[in-house]
Design a protein around this motif. Structure first.
Motif, PDB file in Angstrom:
ATOM      1  N   LYS A   1       0.812  -1.216   0.000  1.00 54.05           N
ATOM      2  CA  LYS A   1       0.000   0.000   0.000  1.00 54.05           C
ATOM      3  C   LYS A   1       0.851   1.274   0.000  1.00 54.05           C
ATOM      4  O   LYS A   1       0.330   2.374  -0.020  1.00 54.05           O
ATOM      5  CB  LYS A   1      -0.922   0.002   1.228  1.00 54.05           C
TER       6      LYS A   1
ATOM      7  N   SER B   1       3.840   3.619  -1.738  1.00 52.14           N
ATOM      8  CA  SER B   1       4.481   3.907  -3.025  1.00 52.14           C
ATOM      9  C   SER B   1       5.991   3.749  -2.918  1.00 52.14           C
ATOM     10  O   SER B   1       6.631   4.376  -2.068  1.00 52.14           O
ATOM     11  CB  SER B   1       4.143   5.328  -3.479  1.00 52.14           C
ATOM     12  N   TYR B   2       6.552   2.908  -3.775  1.00 54.01           N
ATOM     13  CA  TYR B   2       8.004   2.700  -3.789  1.00 54.01           C
ATOM     14  C   TYR B   2       8.735   4.003  -4.139  1.00 54.01           C
ATOM     15  O   TYR B   2       9.752   4.341  -3.527  1.00 54.01           O
ATOM     16  CB  TYR B   2       8.350   1.608  -4.800  1.00 54.01           C
ATOM     17  N   LYS B   3       8.190   4.732  -5.118  1.00 60.35           N
ATOM     18  CA  LYS B   3       8.831   5.980  -5.554  1.00 60.35           C
ATOM     19  C   LYS B   3       8.858   7.011  -4.425  1.00 60.35           C
ATOM     20  O   LYS B   3       9.853   7.710  -4.228  1.00 60.35           O
ATOM     21  CB  LYS B   3       8.100   6.550  -6.771  1.00 60.35           C
ATOM     22  N   ARG B   4       7.741   7.110  -3.686  1.00 63.71           N
ATOM     23  CA  ARG B   4       7.699   8.071  -2.584  1.00 63.71           C
ATOM     24  C   ARG B   4       8.695   7.708  -1.483  1.00 63.71           C
ATOM     25  O   ARG B   4       9.358   8.580  -0.911  1.00 63.71           O
ATOM     26  CB  ARG B   4       6.282   8.143  -2.025  1.00 63.71           C
TER      27      ARG B   4
END
Length: 364
Positions: A208, A210-213
């Motif tokens: 749930k 975000s990998y980028k965040r």
């Protein structure tokens, strides 16, 4: 117990990070130049290694039902921790005396006798809060069994051990006085909070998130720590300032947390070959923590290149040399029948299993 691959990865990165921090110590206390900035940036990441060490242990112990068993704690877990610690503490004291040519038998004996309450070698300081946390792990387990209580304890820890002291350290006088807190809040050095945090983060559903965040926060906080260290060092007239790199600073807490979650989220993406390398190195991790700083001192004092050079290349060569030598020594000791486990904290069969697998794989 089923292997958790991201935990293996965190163990190895934490181990290597600690070695890098100690290999870089001399360089960071020299005048600022380009190589100083590079080492400062890399150690800004490596600073999360010690918190990660506590978080890994919390994640594993507090997710285990056997942690509630006091007999297992005192008969199995603590001996594996304490015996190698005391043996390597004595070896470190003798080794330091030999390398530094301190011919004082009385001082040597006093240092050995003081091991139960004082580290025989300064880099082993973290073992003292770690051992105490281990002893109280059944109590900490009770906290995790009540979700509201766990969140309450973590909230108190974040406010009074992490956030307020961070502002107190970085803000100018007299504004910093507003954020003053009693040292009594730092129960066991504040590391029990990291122990609980490791458990708490291990329960988060990373799908749930975000990998980028996570990656943006992770990289941003490294830059914040590096820049903060640079500006505070300038402010301190060139004397290295670690306010942004304190293990209980808000910045390092965020860095350790995001890195933990990033590794957890990526656990399905680790290549099989990398996983096998992790599994091979992991048994040596604890021993490497205990031996590496002695090797750093030895190489710095006896290898001409390291005596004459303190630049970035020297730091990296020292880091690589110490890492490989430490792992090799611990592995060889781990293979010794009966007594090997007293140096490594790991059963001899574990080392033989990993080594046999590697030999068979290469022969095929």
């Amino acid at each position: 117990m089923k292997r958790i691959f991201y935990i293996d990865f965190l163990r190895i990165i934490s181990m290597l990070g600690v070695i890098l921090l100690h290999a870089s110590a001399t360089k960071l206390r020299m005048p600022i130049d380009f190589s100083w900035h590079l080492v400062n940036f890399l150690t800004s990441f490596a600073t999360c290694s010690v918190p990660i060490f506590f978080m890994i242990s919390g994640s594993l112990l507090l997710n285990s039902d056997s942690t509630a068993n006091i007999n297992i704690l005192w008969k199995k877990r603590l001996p594996k921790l304490l015996i190698p610690f005391f043996i390597w503490s004595i070896i470190n004291i003798i080794g330091y005396s030999f390398i530094l040519k301190i011919n004082n038998l009385k001082l040597l004996l006093i240092s050995i006798l003081q091991i139960p309450g004082r580290p025989g070698e300064i880099s082993l300081w973290f073992m003292y809060p770690f051992i105490i946390i281990y002893v109280f792990s059944p109590v900490l387990l009770l906290i995790t069994q009540n979700k509201s209580l766990l969140k309450y304890v973590l909230f108190i820890w974040l406010i009074f051990v992490i956030i307020l002291p961070t502002f107190n350290n970085i803000l100018p006088f007299p504004l910093k006085l507003i954020f003053s807190t009693s040292q009594d809040w730092k129960i066991i050095g504040g590391y029990a909070g990291y122990f609980l945090l490791g458990y708490y983060l291990s329960k988060i559903d990373t799908q749930k998130i975000s990998y980028k965040r996570l990656l943006i926060v992770f990289l941003s906080i490294i830059f914040v720590i590096a820049l903060g260290t640079y500006f505070f060092t300038l402010k301190n007239r060139g004397a290295y300032d670690e306010s942004f790199k304190l293990y209980t600073s808000l910045f390092v807490c965020i860095l350790a947390s995001t890195f933990f979650l990033l590794c957890q989220k990526a656990q399905e993406k680790y290549p099989i070959k990398l996983i096998k390398i992790f599994e091979f190195i992991v048994p040596s991790c604890y021993g490497v923590y205990l031996i590496h700083n002695l090797l750093i001192l030895f190489f710095n004092r006896n290898i001409p290149y390291f005596i004459e050079n303190k630049g970035t290349l020297a730091v990296f060569l020292l880091f690589i040399l110490v890492s490989l030598t430490s792992i090799l020594i611990i592995y060889l000791l781990g293979l010794i029948p009966t007594v090997g486990k007293y140096f490594t904290g790991v059963n001899q069969k574990v080392f033989y299993t990993k080594l046999n697998f590697l030999v068979k794989k290469n022969s095929n």
